[in-house]
Design a protein around this motif. Structure first.
Motif, PDB file in Angstrom:
ATOM      1  N   ARG A 191       0.796  -1.111  -0.186  1.00 58.84           N
ATOM      2  CA  ARG A 191      -0.070  -0.329  -0.506  1.00 58.84           C
ATOM      3  C   ARG A 191       1.065   1.587   0.049  1.00 58.84           C
ATOM      4  O   ARG A 191       1.190   1.440   0.524  1.00 58.84           O
ATOM      5  N   GLN A 229      -6.064   1.846  -3.935  1.00 60.19           N
ATOM      6  CA  GLN A 229      -7.078   0.876  -3.820  1.00 60.19           C
ATOM      7  C   GLN A 229      -7.985   0.185  -3.633  1.00 60.19           C
ATOM      8  O   GLN A 229      -7.777  -1.699  -3.645  1.00 60.19           O
ATOM      9  N   TRP A 244       4.498   2.691   1.401  1.00 61.80           N
ATOM     10  CA  TRP A 244       5.279   2.679  -0.354  1.00 61.80           C
ATOM     11  C   TRP A 244       5.432   3.794  -0.565  1.00 61.80           C
ATOM     12  O   TRP A 244       5.997   3.882  -1.724  1.00 61.80           O
ATOM     13  N   THR A 255       0.773  -3.709  -5.805  1.00 66.50           N
ATOM     14  CA  THR A 255       0.751  -2.513  -5.995  1.00 66.50           C
ATOM     15  C   THR A 255      -1.000  -1.589  -6.449  1.00 66.50           C
ATOM     16  O   THR A 255      -0.937  -2.356  -7.659  1.00 66.50           O
TER      17      THR A 255
END
Length: 422
Positions: free
Chosen positions: A43, A121, A282, A326
């Protein structure tokens, strides 16, 4: 069981969660196979160009300059083929790549083309083509699409790790939570996202948090974070470069312990077969440090996590696929604060003994200004859903119609990537 779509707060709290189920694919069981599948969600958006660099592209050196990976120098990248090289913080991934147990897919992206973490996400974990309200994730729907061979242990194999269930595993398939003894260390971007949240909901708490962040920054600049780093004790685990401080060591420990726990559960004869982990941290807007900084430390932690899964899986590693994904990539160029902003295409990393690995798969788009997406991002040429479909189809034996309708809705025209599995 219907669950609501995750809130901003839930997304912040959900990192480090691990989920799995007891069902086994009936077709795989009939074939005498016992496949395992683990998804790792990173994430915050991984800089794919910093993880796997196109050192053979003539425009690479001018694009990143001394911030980009090179095949020479004191922190030389690890060669993968004649065109791509791996970040030197990932020696275990390189070892597995040379053993044919890692496949890297470059210039990959979900259908999402904006730059919101939360929407990105949402698309990544829901499996839908656009963000919006949904109460199920693609991995949970994949499990429901499998024709189960039954619970091999009477239902004891269902487990989860973490306080909040990520969207990717929400849905009708049952989930049980297991909480690890170690909590994940809070990353800088997590703190900043919490700060932004509380500025709108609790101004006094936001002020206290802001002061705490400032004190931490002063401590780091004064050298109060001692350099730390240790190699894994297992003979298969190669030493990893030390991170920028004690915080990096905590991150490495947390990643390894969390991933190792997943490996232990998945390796048990009566254990689960499908699961997911989410790792936060990240988002590298400033001081990215792909070679000797924050991102290097994160990649080293991920490298150790994959090695821990391999070690704990034992012989079951031969029937395992781990998919690292990701929400999107980061800008092709370094910004004015020595970081990268939200981008588009990135990499997907597949690891495991069930792979036909030792390859970088890429329809390379090029790095000239005219070749970049919107003049700033690596252009996506591969849909991440095709990669995941390929693994689910050939490893877990999901049929293609179910993949195109139930698991990844409205994607029937997108063919699964073939040839990923032995």
């Amino acid at each position: 069981m219907n669950l609501h779509a995750p809130s901003r707060r839930e997304l912040l709290l959900g990192s480090g969660a691990l989920f799995a189920w007891a069902y086994l694919p009936k077709v795989a069981r009939a074939e005498g196979r016992d496949p395992r599948f683990l998804t790792i969600v990173l994430r915050g958006a991984l800089d794919g160009l910093a993880a796997v660099a196109p050192v053979g592209d003539p425009d690479w050196a001018s694009l990143r300059g001394d911030k980009g990976l090179r095949l020479d120098g004191t922190t030389a990248a690890l060669p993968l083929d004649s065109f791509f090289a791996l970040n030197p913080a990932m020696p275990n991934v390189h070892r597995l790549y040379k053993a044919g147990q890692v496949t890297l897919v470059h210039a990959v992206a979900t259908p999402y083309r904006e730059r919101s973490h939360f929407d990105g996400q949402d698309v990544l974990e829901s499996g839908l083509s656009t963000p919006g309200f949904t109460d199920t994730g693609w991995l949970n729907r994949a499990l429901k699409a499998l024709e189960p061979a039954g619970r091999a242990d009477g239902g004891r194999k269902v487990f989860a790790q973490g306080p909040v269930t990520p969207l990717v595993v929400r849905g009708a398939a049952p989930v049980l939570t297991w909480t690890p003894p170690r909590l994940p260390p809070a990353s800088d971007d997590t703190l900043m996202r919490l700060l932004d949240l509380y500025r709108h909901t609790d101004v006094q708490l936001a002020r206290v948090l802001e002061e705490r962040i400032g004190l931490a920054a002063i401590a780091r600049s004064g050298g109060m974070d001692a350099l730390a780093g240790a190699a894994g004790a297992n003979a298969n685990v190669q030493p990893r470069p030390a991170g920028p401080g004690a915080g990096a060591a905590l991150v490495r420990s947390y990643f390894a312990e969390t991933a190792g726990a997943a490996g232990k559960f998945l390796a048990r004869p009566d254990g689960p077969r499908i699961g997911a982990i989410a790792f936060d941290g990240w988002d590298t807007h400033a001081d990215e440090g792909a070679l000797n900084g924050r991102l290097s430390a994160l990649l080293a932690a991920l490298d150790g996590a994959i090695a821990a899964i391999e070690t704990e899986m034992g012989p079951a590693w031969r029937e395992t696929v781990v998919a690292v994904v990701t929400e999107f990539g980061r800008t092709a160029r370094i910004n004015g604060t020595e970081g990268t902003d939200h981008g588009t295409a990135t990499i997907a990393l597949l690891a495991g003994g069930a792979l036909k690995g030792g390859r970088v798969i890429a329809n390379w788009p090029g790095l000239k200004p005219a070749q970049l997406h919107e003049g700033r991002d690596l252009k996506p040429t591969t849909d991440l859903r095709a990669v995941l479909k390929g693994v689910l189809k050939d490893h877990l034996r999901l049929d293609e119609p179910a993949l195109g309708s139930a698991v990844f809705p409205e994607s029937a025209s997108l063919k699964p990537m073939s040839g990923l599995i032995v």
